[in-house]
Design a protein around this motif. Structure first.
Motif, PDB file in Angstrom:
ATOM      1  N   UNK A 170       0.841  -1.193   0.000  1.00  0.00           N
ATOM      2  CA  UNK A 170       0.000   0.000   0.000  1.00  0.00           C
ATOM      3  C   UNK A 170       0.881   1.250   0.000  1.00  0.00           C
ATOM      4  N   UNK A 171       0.612   2.200  -0.907  1.00  0.00           N
ATOM      5  CA  UNK A 171       1.500   3.361  -1.038  1.00  0.00           C
ATOM      6  C   UNK A 171       1.358   4.340   0.128  1.00  0.00           C
ATOM      7  N   UNK A 172       2.404   5.100   0.355  1.00  0.00           N
ATOM      8  CA  UNK A 172       2.333   6.188   1.316  1.00  0.00           C
ATOM      9  C   UNK A 172       1.512   7.313   0.684  1.00  0.00           C
ATOM     10  N   UNK A 173       0.562   7.828   1.442  1.00  0.00           N
ATOM     11  CA  UNK A 173      -0.357   8.844   0.903  1.00  0.00           C
ATOM     12  C   UNK A 173       0.184  10.237   1.196  1.00  0.00           C
ATOM     13  N   UNK A 174       0.267  11.060   0.154  1.00  0.00           N
ATOM     14  CA  UNK A 174       0.759  12.418   0.330  1.00  0.00           C
ATOM     15  C   UNK A 174       0.060  13.394  -0.589  1.00  0.00           C
ATOM     16  N   UNK A 226       0.265  -3.267  -8.544  1.00  0.00           N
ATOM     17  CA  UNK A 226       0.312  -2.387  -7.364  1.00  0.00           C
ATOM     18  C   UNK A 226      -0.925  -1.505  -7.280  1.00  0.00           C
ATOM     19  N   UNK A 227      -1.388  -1.005  -8.425  1.00  0.00           N
ATOM     20  CA  UNK A 227      -2.586  -0.165  -8.430  1.00  0.00           C
ATOM     21  C   UNK A 227      -3.801  -0.975  -8.007  1.00  0.00           C
ATOM     22  N   UNK A 228      -3.950  -2.169  -8.584  1.00  0.00           N
ATOM     23  CA  UNK A 228      -5.097  -3.016  -8.244  1.00  0.00           C
ATOM     24  C   UNK A 228      -5.054  -3.440  -6.777  1.00  0.00           C
ATOM     25  N   UNK A 229      -3.889  -3.724  -6.278  1.00  0.00           N
ATOM     26  CA  UNK A 229      -3.756  -4.109  -4.875  1.00  0.00           C
ATOM     27  C   UNK A 229      -4.194  -2.977  -3.958  1.00  0.00           C
ATOM     28  N   UNK A 230      -3.772  -1.753  -4.279  1.00  0.00           N
ATOM     29  CA  UNK A 230      -4.176  -0.605  -3.470  1.00  0.00           C
ATOM     30  C   UNK A 230      -5.691  -0.424  -3.481  1.00  0.00           C
ATOM     31  N   UNK A 231      -6.303  -0.592  -4.652  1.00  0.00           N
ATOM     32  CA  UNK A 231      -7.757  -0.425  -4.756  1.00  0.00           C
ATOM     33  C   UNK A 231      -8.488  -1.470  -3.916  1.00  0.00           C
ATOM     34  N   UNK A 232      -8.062  -2.724  -4.002  1.00  0.00           N
ATOM     35  CA  UNK A 232      -8.729  -3.765  -3.224  1.00  0.00           C
ATOM     36  C   UNK A 232      -8.542  -3.558  -1.725  1.00  0.00           C
ATOM     37  N   UNK A 233      -7.364  -3.126  -1.320  1.00  0.00           N
ATOM     38  CA  UNK A 233      -7.120  -2.870   0.100  1.00  0.00           C
ATOM     39  C   UNK A 233      -8.035  -1.782   0.646  1.00  0.00           C
TER      40      UNK A 233
END
Length: 492
Positions: free
Chosen positions: A17-21, A97-104
């Motif tokens: 999951x990416x760091x949000x900024x 990575x994008x799909x993983x973030x969306x599902x999370x």
């Protein structure tokens, strides 16, 4: 998959999951007060904080967008397209990575999240290509007079995107704005910020000049009022609820700014005489459970001819009863959670109201477990016309089924609400298909399937469901102004 294997996969997904900024003028900003925390709807675990933009951050973003517009506007379209194509290629490499973030953060099935991300890249490719075909005109005139019609980018854009399609909506708006030569301040949803950050990161890595694309989070009301009131912003585009869309449109009107609004719906499905009711019922189960029913085009009012009604409802209910609900990363799961505890409460309220008014619960109707926001896919049958489920968009895995006597009654009922976004019809009659196409109040009509438009066709609503269209040959129109130049060729 074993419990241990599932836990290992879940742990690996969370690490991705990416760091949000915030992203302003080419700089990532993390050291801000927390606006909210992102929560995994399948586990209710916190994924991370979302920073809140300060008034100074918004002022800086506006200055950056103003400066970025001047540079991007004057960049030749062919060079703009190369940057967009490079960013798109990077996003394609990073689809997992994008799909993983969306599902999370959203909960939808990983396969659906991947499909959404992959499909969203079509918007960047289509709109970039359209920008190379966006020609002006030369109008024949009298002697010593030349008439030119120029199409130029409108200016910096304020783009507001929702939590339910976190990359699809952002892709539509960012791709069109950048392709037209505009700069953008993107305000993505605080509930699902990861995909937006990954899109912006791809453009940063592709060499997009600083200030052309900016990303902010925080207090939605403060951000929208600040951006819309600023003389820097020249277009407001929003995807979301009718109520919020009307509010933003009023703010934009006060500042004399155009809007592009894709708002909510309550999609009717007309199931006509002569079709295989059971077969359509089985199709409806997949159409309804896609993304847990949390998309604006989700079928939600099933208006069925009495001759096929019982077969339809029985097959629909039987099929959704077999749907496996759970964490979107599990391969044996067919539907994920709803997005929040608020959506759980909304589903239960619709069920309780329908039951009180005499509707029959053909399938579902209850929360699943007490951890995670899981709700049974729900089929309400014999729903009275005044039930909330018939007039309020559920935005969840719930639908209302009613029986009608003829096509005219079905069309009248379908058109009875103030919204008109997507609609569906199942018929074997070309004559009925033509009539439905002509008389149904909607922006998009799908006949004999539950598909929705891709980048090459327009998407948008009528009545309270919005203003303008995204996609198709005129996809850049909202982001373009037309300038007429009348030039005397005689010497002065």
């Amino acid at each position: 998959m074993s419990t241990t294997s599932q836990q290992t996969a879940d742990s690996e997904a969370r690490r991705e999951y990416p760091r949000i900024g915030l992203y302003i003028d080419g700089e990532w900003i993390y050291d801000r007060q927390t606006a909210t925390e992102v929560r995994n709807p399948s586990t209710e675990e916190i994924l991370g904080p979302v920073p809140k933009a300060t008034p100074d951050d918004l002022a800086r973003a506006l200055k950056a967008a103003s400066r970025g517009f001047l540079a991007w506007r004057d960049t030749p379209p062919q060079q703009r397209v190369k940057v967009i194509q490079k960013a798109t290629a990077l996003m394609r490499e990073r689809l997992h990575s994008i799909a993983t973030a969306i599902t999370l953060e959203n909960g939808k099935l990983y396969s659906d999240a991947y499909a959404e991300a992959d499909r969203s890249l079509n918007f960047f490719e289509w709109n970039a290509a359209q920008s190379l075909r966006d020609y002006g005109l030369i109008v024949p005139g009298e002697a010593q007079m030349q008439k030119f019609i120029l199409r130029q980018p409108i200016g910096p854009v304020a783009a507001f995107t929702p939590w339910n399609v976190p990359i699809s909506s952002a892709a539509r708006k960012v791709s069109a704005a950048l392709s037209a030569g505009c700069s953008v301040i993107l305000k993505a949803a605080e509930e699902t910020p990861g995909a937006a950050c990954l899109v912006v990161k791809a453009f940063e890595d592709a060499g997009l000049p600083a200030g052309v694309l900016n990303l902010v989070f925080g207090n939605p009301a403060e951000i929208s009022s600040t951006l819309i009131a600023s003389p820097v912003i020249r277009l407001v585009t929003f995807t979301g609820s009718v109520q919020v869309g009307k509010h933003l449109t009023q703010q934009a009107a006060a500042a004399m700014k155009p809007v592009l609004m894709e708002l909510g719906g309550h999609a009717p499905v007309l199931v006509c005489e002569g079709v295989d009711g059971a077969a359509v019922g089985r199709l409806a189960a997949r159409g309804k459970t896609n993304a847990s029913g949390q998309i604006c085009a989700s079928p939600s009012r099933f208006i069925v001819h009495h001759s096929v009604y019982q077969d339809f409802v029985s097959a629909f209910a039987e099929t959704v009863n077999s749907v496996q609900v759970g964490d979107g990363f599990r391969k044996d799961v067919q539907m994920g959670p709803v997005a929040s505890a608020r959506r759980l409460a909304a589903m239960q309220s619709l069920v309780d109201d329908a039951r009180k008014r005499g509707a029959r619960i053909a399938a579902g109707g209850n929360r699943i477990g007490n951890i995670g926001y899981f709700f049974e896919p729900t089929v309400l049958a014999d729903v009275p016309f005044d039930a909330d489920a018939m007039t309020t968009e559920p935005f969840g895995p719930l639908c209302a089924c009613v029986s009608v006597n003829d096509l005219g009654e079905a069309i009248t009922l379908a058109n009875s609400l103030s919204v008109g976004l997507a609609a569906y019809a199942f018929t074997n009659s070309l004559q009925d298909a033509e009539r439905i196409s002509r008389e149904l109040d909607c922006g998009v009509l799908s006949i004999n399937h539950f598909g929705t438009p891709d980048a090459d066709t327009p998407f948008g609503g009528v009545k309270d469901s919005g203003v303008g269209r995204e996609g198709g040959p005129s996809t850049l129109d909202a982001y373009i102004v037309t300038k007429t130049v009348l030039q005397k060729t005689s010497r002065v």
